[in-house]
Structures are given as C-alpha cells and as structure tokens.
Design an enzyme around this catalytic site. Structure first.
Site, PDB file in Angstrom:
ATOM      1  N   TYR A  78      15.775  13.563  -8.396  1.00 42.82           N
ATOM      2  CA  TYR A  78      14.673  13.352  -7.455  1.00 42.82           C
ATOM      3  C   TYR A  78      14.389  14.684  -6.760  1.00 42.82           C
ATOM      4  CZ  TYR A  78      12.041  10.546  -4.003  1.00 42.82           C
ATOM      5  OH  TYR A  78      11.064   9.992  -3.220  1.00 42.82           O
ATOM      6  N   HIS A  99       7.849  -1.102   3.967  1.00 43.58           N
ATOM      7  CA  HIS A  99       6.400  -1.199   3.814  1.00 43.58           C
ATOM      8  C   HIS A  99       5.987  -1.545   2.386  1.00 43.58           C
ATOM      9  CE1 HIS A  99       6.003   0.385   7.854  1.00 43.58           C
ATOM     10  NE2 HIS A  99       6.759   1.417   7.523  1.00 43.58           N
ATOM     11  N   GLY A 129       0.794  -1.220   0.000  1.00 44.19           N
ATOM     12  CA  GLY A 129       0.000   0.000   0.000  1.00 44.19           C
ATOM     13  C   GLY A 129       0.825   1.267   0.000  1.00 44.19           C
ATOM     14  N   ILE A 133      -2.156 -10.934 -11.608  1.00 39.62           N
ATOM     15  CA  ILE A 133      -1.643 -10.856 -10.242  1.00 39.62           C
ATOM     16  C   ILE A 133      -0.325 -11.618 -10.174  1.00 39.62           C
ATOM     17  CG2 ILE A 133      -2.110 -11.345  -7.816  1.00 39.62           C
ATOM     18  CD1 ILE A 133      -5.101 -11.321  -8.508  1.00 39.62           C
ATOM     19  N   ASP A 173      12.979   3.644  -0.926  1.00 39.10           N
ATOM     20  CA  ASP A 173      12.565   4.390   0.265  1.00 39.10           C
ATOM     21  C   ASP A 173      11.467   3.660   1.029  1.00 39.10           C
ATOM     22  OD1 ASP A 173      14.335   6.361  -0.380  1.00 39.10           O
ATOM     23  OD2 ASP A 173      12.857   7.847  -0.981  1.00 39.10           O
ATOM     24  N   LEU A 185      -2.444  -6.628 -16.013  1.00 36.99           N
ATOM     25  CA  LEU A 185      -2.331  -7.867 -16.781  1.00 36.99           C
ATOM     26  C   LEU A 185      -2.586  -9.115 -15.944  1.00 36.99           C
ATOM     27  CD1 LEU A 185       0.868  -7.062 -18.892  1.00 36.99           C
ATOM     28  CD2 LEU A 185      -1.529  -6.802 -19.562  1.00 36.99           C
TER      29      LEU A 185
END
Length: 553
Positions: free
Chosen positions: A473, A206, A137, A271, A202, A269
C-alpha cells in the site's frame, strides 16, 4: 440514518486532521517536501458558487419514482445531489474544490425495501434512466460518478435505509444483512448478539456492506477474517431481469461462480440489496503489538514466514523506512519518561542490535482469540520476528494504531488546504515479487517527481498477508511545481506508480476497485480476452447501459 460526508472532503463537518498536537510534523514535512503546513493557503469553493444545474427529471419518471419509494424519499435537493455526484478520490476532491462539477444526479432515491429497489429499477428502465447504486460515497476510484456526456436522467440510489441485520444462524455462523448498513452500525448490531464480521477497511465509518461487496473490499483484519470476497456467502441483487439469488452454501459446483461475478461488479450487474455473510464469535482477547525491524526487507521476510507458518495473526503490517519516519513524526507531544525511554531504545538498537535508525521499520501484528491461543500465537510469532532481527516494543504503539486507524483519509484534506496533493495506490503480488515491486514502484514514483521538478514523498507498507503473497500500500504527497496544475501533475505520479504495478506482475488494485481511475490498466492486468468476457457479461445483463455505465470496462 448516518450523516452524509462533507461535499468537499472526507468525513464529517467539524472533524479534521491537525498538526498542532504533533510537534515534529511541521518540521518533518517542511524538510521532506518543502511545504509549510502551519498555515492554510487554500480552501474549497463556496457551495453557493458551484452552480448546481437544475435536475432533468421527466414528469412521468418523477411520478413513477415517487410511487416506488414515497415522495419523501425522492430528493432533488442541490446539496444532496452534489454529495451523491462523485466519491472521495483526490481527483474528486480537487475538482469539487474548484467548483468543477461533473454530471450531477437528477434525483437521489432512498428505497426502504427490496421491492422498492425493484420498483425504482423498473421505472428507470422504462424511462431509459441511468441508475448508480450509492453506499457511503467513499469510493476513491471513480466508481459512482455519472459519465460527463450522459444526457439521460441520472438516478443515485442511496441504500442507507436498508440497514438491518435480519437474522443470525449461530450454528452456521452466518448472518443475513441488508446491504445499506454502515460499518459501525453493522458491528454494533452483530456485537449485541456476541458476533463480529471482522471487516474494518480504512473507510469503515463511512462505507457500507453493499459498497464493500461491489468493490471487493479488504479490511485491516483480513489476515484472520478474510477479504469481503471470502466473507460473502450469499447474495440478493435486483437486476434488469429480476432478483438474483445466490444461496449461502459453503461451496457448490454450478458452473462459473455467480457470486464471484457480483463481487467487484461496481453496480454494473444490478443493485445489491442483501448479503449473507460469515460471522465469528467476539474474541475473548484482542491485542495489537508493535515491532521494529532493521530493514524493510527483513520485515517482509518475517511476514512471509509468518504467512507460511501455523500461526494466524489478525493483522500483519510493516512499514518501509519512509513511512516509519512519517509515523514517528506524527507522534503527539511526549512526556519526559517517553523521551528517556525512546533515547534508551535508540541506543540499544544501535549498539546492541546494530540497527541503522534511518532504515528501521515499524510493524504491527495483531492477535485474537482465547487467552491461551493469543499467548501461544504471540510466542510463536515472536520467535519468527526474532529470526529476522525484529524486536517487540509492546502494546502502546498498537493501541495508538487501533485508535487512529480510521483517521488517515482526513490528512488529504489537510494537505489540500495547504496546496499539496496526497493519494494512495495499492496492489498485490506473490511473495517472490514483493521486494522487486517495492523497488520498481519507488523508482517510478521518484522518477515522476523528478520529471515534474517537485519535491515529493513516497512511502509504503505491507497491509495484508496471504498464503501466496501480500498487499503493498503506497502513499505519496507533493506540492505542485510553481504555476503547475495540481491535477495534471497528480496524473503523472499516479500513472507512473500504476504502470509500475502491471509492468512488474502486480495487480492494478488490491481493494480499491477499478472504477474509472484504473480502467486503463485492466487489459494489462486480466488480458484482452478477460476484458471481452467482462464486456459481454455487462452487455448481456444490461444491454441498455442503464446500470452505472462506464465503470470497469
């Protein structure tokens, strides 16, 4: 199973950025963007006030899903559904804090095998439901949000139970890995057998292997280990017509690359359930050194020469002057010795090296391998740095960078709590365009601040070097104008920066993917025929638009 991130912000509950141990930061931010960070002035809505809609899950579909993965792995819990409703872009955070919910998934599924993934997809297709794969997420490009107008049942397929390294081929240095494994777990399992994948974005703590592949992720050590597109050799993907298998052969001549089609496909396309990735033996020695350059141009020239040389650092990073000044402002309270050394260093840089301290730029360069290899690399790179007026300042800055490298996203929540927006935009271009892109984007960002009448801050670093070019960046922050809408004003700044990318021959994103945030620039980046090719690929694979519709194209 890893703990889910906060529903309203980045990372885990109880972990947050603070200014209190950084004595220079409050004054720096007050001066640069006119913001008082000593007191929080805003907070997220209460979860109880979100008004999470009831799930729309037809009985027959619910029965099929429970049969596919087991009733205990079908969740309609409101908090679970909100966590899986969107990613962690600044747009996501602002809207969530306002209790502005999107179309929330009707159920969260957690399959434990590839067969269960296939059963979930079959049930979704039979009942015309939308399927959105979910890794950690961490997307900041709108890659996992259901379309607001979607009326069909929406299913979030959380892959976190598929979290194992299945096998390692030590001769080929290839590992078969389930796609739902999070970064820390992956490195722990590989490290137990003496290997590393070397991929550290980064979002490392998570995010998952499948998410990295679906968004063409890049890591902090990609100079040495490659981007995830380089690392990924084989794939297993559950699609509407069966399980796609890409063999992990070193190269092949089998028509257009199916592997490349899956990379960056953002769930359009199928999973991703498994990948075969290249791994390396854990290095005997690893160090990151800090360097200073007199100007950003000098730092860029040094990085370009290093990329063209025989040396292969694991990290090549150089900040422009605004980012360098911000980095110095985030230092923790220093000892008397640190202060003396810092003043002595400043005097040396001004008097002996001729630095303008306002233009000085901080750099980090990393080295890995045997002690002999690291020594030779450091020596050779040091000569290049010296030719461009650079100076090595030792390992201490690199140690601090290494310790704090995954903490940066927490700053966005901290600033939102104080009424300011902060975000990032990254791009890539050939070496010959690097300085021009930096100049153009800087002008565009400051032009947007002026248009809005806000005091904003824009900074940049080169984060990844390649044979032909590099990634720039950019990070920007600003408090909204009096009475202004933060999200609308954010769009003005974000769009100015992104448009400057494509106007100057840079790509719309280096590693944050397209999603919905960047889709409007896709044609300018890959041309109209390129967009038609992608559209045909997605429509041919998924004619019912059941797989994460609305992303990329």
């Amino acid at each position: 199973m890893p703990q889910a991130m906060k529903w309203w912000g980045w990372g885990l509950e109880g972990i947050e950025f603070t200014h209190e141990d950084k004595p220079q930061l409050a004054g720096f931010i007050r001066e640069r963007i006119g913001l008082d960070i000593t007191t929080a002035t805003a907070k997220p809505a209460r979860f109880e006030d979100l008004g999470v809609p009831e799930p729309t899950l037809p009985e027959a579909l619910g029965d099929a899903l429970r049969a596919a993965v087991g009733a205990e792995h079908v969740s309609v819990d409101p908090l679970d559904r909100v966590i899986h409703a969107r990613g962690k872009s600044i747009r996501d955070l602002i809207r969530t804090r306002r209790a502005d919910l999107p179309r929330v998934p009707d159920a969260v599924l957690r399959p434990g095998t590839e067969d269960e993934v296939a059963a979930v997809l079959a049930a979704a297709l039979e009942h015309d439901a939308v399927v959105i794969p979910f890794g950690g997420g961490s997307s900041i490009s709108g890659s996992i949000e259901p379309p607001a107008e979607e009326t069909r049942p929406v299913l979030s397929v959380d892959m976190s139970r598929l979290d194992r390294v299945l096998a390692i081929d030590p001769a080929s240095r290839l590992a078969r890995v389930q796609a739902g494994v999070y970064g820390p777990e992956l490195e722990q399992q590989l490290g137990a057998q003496g290997f590393t994948m070397g991929h550290f974005p980064d979002s490392f703590t998570h995010s998952t292997l499948g998410g990295w592949i679906a968004t063409r992720s890049s890591g902090m050590q990609s100079d040495r280990y490659g981007d995830v597109a380089d690392i990924t050799k084989g794939l297993r993907v559950v699609t509407p017509t069966g399980t796609l298998v890409v063999q992990p052969n070193p190269t092949m001549s089998t028509g257009p690359s199916i592997r490349e089609m899956v990379l960056g496909s953002e769930g359009r396309l199928g999973i991703i359930t498994e990948a075969t990735v290249q791994v390396r033996r854990l290095p005997a020695e690893r160090t990151i050194l800090g360097y200073l350059f007199p100007t950003f141009a000098a730092g860029l020239a040094a990085m370009e020469e290093i990329a063209a040389s025989e040396y292969t650092p694991s990290v090549t990073r150089v900040s422009d002057a605004p980012e360098t000044q911000f980095s110095f402002a985030t230092r923790k309270a220093s000892t008397l010795l640190d202060t003396v050394q810092s003043k002595a260093l400043q005097l040396f840089l001004k008097k002996r090296k001729g630095y303008d301290l306002e233009q000085m730029c901080l750099s980090f360069i990393g080295y890995e391998g045997s002690p002999e290899h690291v020594k030779a690399q450091r020596k050779g790179v040091g000569r290049i740095v010296g030719r461009h007026g650079g100076l090595c300042i030792g390992a201490s800055p690199g140690v601090l960078y290494d310790q704090k490298k995954f903490d940066t996203p927490y700053i966005r929540d901290f600033l939102l709590d104080r009424g300011a927006a902060a975000d990032v935009s990254e791009t890539a271009m050939p070496w010959s365009k690097l300085q021009a892109v930096h100049t153009a984007v800087t002008a565009a960002g400051h032009g947007a601040f002026a248009q809005l009448g806000v005091q904003g801050y824009l900074m940049c670093h080169l984060s990844h070097s390649y044979h032909a070019g590099a990634c720039l960046y950019f990070t920007f922050a600003f408090p909204p104008s009096p009475g202004g809408d933060m999200l609308a004003e954010y769009d003005v700044v974000k769009q100015a920066i992104q448009q400057a990318f494509v106007d100057n021959g840079a790509t719309l994103s280096h590693h944050h993917a397209v999603g919905t945030e960047h889709a409007q620039w896709l044609q300018e980046d890959i041309s109209a025929p390129g967009v038609r090719l992608l559209g045909a690929l997605f429509d041919g694979t998924d004619p019912g638009r059941n797989l994460n519709p609305g992303k990329i194209v």
